[in-house]
Scaffold this motif. Sequence first.
Motif, PDB file in Angstrom:
ATOM      1  N   GLU A   1      24.404  66.002   6.867  1.00 16.84           N
ATOM      2  CA  GLU A   1      23.778  66.733   7.966  1.00 16.84           C
ATOM      3  C   GLU A   1      23.149  65.797   8.991  1.00 16.84           C
ATOM      4  N   ILE A   2      22.860  64.580   8.600  1.00 14.64           N
ATOM      5  CA  ILE A   2      22.189  63.621   9.490  1.00 14.64           C
ATOM      6  C   ILE A   2      23.142  63.118  10.567  1.00 14.64           C
ATOM      7  N   GLY A   3      24.407  62.917  10.220  1.00 16.76           N
ATOM      8  CA  GLY A   3      25.370  62.418  11.207  1.00 16.76           C
ATOM      9  C   GLY A   3      25.190  60.934  11.481  1.00 16.76           C
ATOM     10  N   GLY A   4      25.166  60.139  10.443  1.00 18.57           N
ATOM     11  CA  GLY A   4      24.963  58.689  10.557  1.00 18.57           C
ATOM     12  C   GLY A   4      24.007  58.225   9.489  1.00 18.57           C
ATOM     13  N   ALA A   5      23.482  57.034   9.660  1.00 15.37           N
ATOM     14  CA  ALA A   5      22.521  56.504   8.699  1.00 15.37           C
ATOM     15  C   ALA A   5      21.273  57.390   8.692  1.00 15.37           C
TER      16      ALA A   5
ATOM     17  N   SER B   1       4.603  68.269  17.111  1.00 16.09           N
ATOM     18  CA  SER B   1       3.291  67.698  17.424  1.00 16.09           C
ATOM     19  C   SER B   1       3.203  66.295  16.816  1.00 16.09           C
ATOM     20  N   GLU B   2       2.226  65.543  17.262  1.00 14.95           N
ATOM     21  CA  GLU B   2       2.014  64.203  16.704  1.00 14.95           C
ATOM     22  C   GLU B   2       1.694  64.298  15.212  1.00 14.95           C
ATOM     23  N   ASP B   3       0.952  65.324  14.824  1.00 10.83           N
ATOM     24  CA  ASP B   3       0.635  65.519  13.405  1.00 10.83           C
ATOM     25  C   ASP B   3       1.905  65.769  12.586  1.00 10.83           C
ATOM     26  N   GLN B   4       2.813  66.588  13.130  1.00 16.75           N
ATOM     27  CA  GLN B   4       4.064  66.855  12.426  1.00 16.75           C
ATOM     28  C   GLN B   4       4.891  65.585  12.295  1.00 16.75           C
ATOM     29  N   LEU B   5       4.982  64.820  13.370  1.00 22.88           N
ATOM     30  CA  LEU B   5       5.756  63.575  13.316  1.00 22.88           C
ATOM     31  C   LEU B   5       5.158  62.607  12.304  1.00 22.88           C
ATOM     32  N   GLN B   6       3.832  62.547  12.239  1.00 26.34           N
ATOM     33  CA  GLN B   6       3.193  61.675  11.264  1.00 26.34           C
ATOM     34  C   GLN B   6       3.483  62.143   9.841  1.00 26.34           C
ATOM     35  N   MET B   7       3.492  63.455   9.635  1.00 27.07           N
ATOM     36  CA  MET B   7       3.812  63.996   8.319  1.00 27.07           C
ATOM     37  C   MET B   7       5.250  63.625   7.933  1.00 27.07           C
ATOM     38  N   TYR B   8       6.196  63.770   8.879  1.00 31.78           N
ATOM     39  CA  TYR B   8       7.586  63.395   8.607  1.00 31.78           C
ATOM     40  C   TYR B   8       7.688  61.909   8.278  1.00 31.78           C
ATOM     41  N   LYS B   9       6.952  61.101   9.013  1.00 33.76           N
ATOM     42  CA  LYS B   9       6.977  59.657   8.776  1.00 33.76           C
ATOM     43  C   LYS B   9       6.435  59.325   7.392  1.00 33.76           C
ATOM     44  N   ASP B  10       5.333  59.959   7.019  1.00 34.42           N
ATOM     45  CA  ASP B  10       4.747  59.727   5.698  1.00 34.42           C
ATOM     46  C   ASP B  10       5.703  60.157   4.590  1.00 34.42           C
ATOM     47  N   CYS B  11       6.329  61.317   4.760  1.00 35.12           N
ATOM     48  CA  CYS B  11       7.296  61.797   3.765  1.00 35.12           C
ATOM     49  C   CYS B  11       8.489  60.860   3.663  1.00 35.12           C
TER      50      CYS B  11
ATOM     51  N   MET C   1      16.610  61.379  11.134  1.00 37.22           N
ATOM     52  CA  MET C   1      16.132  62.540  10.400  1.00 37.22           C
ATOM     53  C   MET C   1      15.354  63.472  11.335  1.00 37.22           C
ATOM     54  N   VAL C   2      14.470  62.924  12.153  1.00 36.80           N
ATOM     55  CA  VAL C   2      13.695  63.734  13.093  1.00 36.80           C
ATOM     56  C   VAL C   2      14.626  64.382  14.114  1.00 36.80           C
ATOM     57  N   LYS C   3      15.622  63.640  14.582  1.00 33.93           N
ATOM     58  CA  LYS C   3      16.586  64.195  15.544  1.00 33.93           C
ATOM     59  C   LYS C   3      17.314  65.390  14.932  1.00 33.93           C
ATOM     60  N   MET C   4      17.697  65.278  13.665  1.00 30.91           N
ATOM     61  CA  MET C   4      18.377  66.379  12.979  1.00 30.91           C
ATOM     62  C   MET C   4      17.440  67.583  12.865  1.00 30.91           C
ATOM     63  N   PHE C   5      16.149  67.345  12.526  1.00 31.52           N
ATOM     64  CA  PHE C   5      15.177  68.437  12.462  1.00 31.52           C
ATOM     65  C   PHE C   5      15.049  69.111  13.829  1.00 31.52           C
ATOM     66  N   GLN C   6      15.010  68.306  14.885  1.00 33.09           N
ATOM     67  CA  GLN C   6      14.885  68.861  16.239  1.00 33.09           C
ATOM     68  C   GLN C   6      16.083  69.737  16.582  1.00 33.09           C
TER      69      GLN C   6
END
Length: 143
Positions: free
Chosen positions: A60-64, A11-21, A70-75
């Motif tokens: 685990e990220i597979g690159g920088a 969700s947009e809220d989750q993405l914003q939380m990831y961005k803030d973190c 990071m979000v791609k890895m979470f997905q």
Amino acid sequence: MGKGQNEGGFSEDQLQMYKDCFKLMDINKDGQLDKNDLRGAFDNVGVLMSEGELDGLLGEIGGACTYDNMVKMFQEKMAGDGNDSDDLIVQAFKAYDQEGKIDSKMFTHALMTWGDKMTKAEIDDIFGEFEIDEDYMIKSKDV
């Protein structure tokens, strides 16, 4: 896109939380997390990480380790390959079955010690779904 799920499943809220973190962890504000950033983030919550553990997380990220990567890895992890099926979880519980009951203390120890270690809060959340008797046993049929 509102509060619903985007094409990546968050969700947009989750993405914003990831961005803030991510911004909080990016101590040197260079737009990517390195070992020092991760070490500082874990230190701030009282968790000391070894060099190997930090390298493993970054690997685990597979690159920088940028926000997007990071979000791609979470997905990818949430897509199913990294998640245990309900059947596998039930099998894990039943591996501790002793004559129709599961020793919650022994199972707690296993969950906190081996494999992907769980926290006490995560275990309390799981065990909150079951009735545990005075001998700390869970009826297997309840699983």
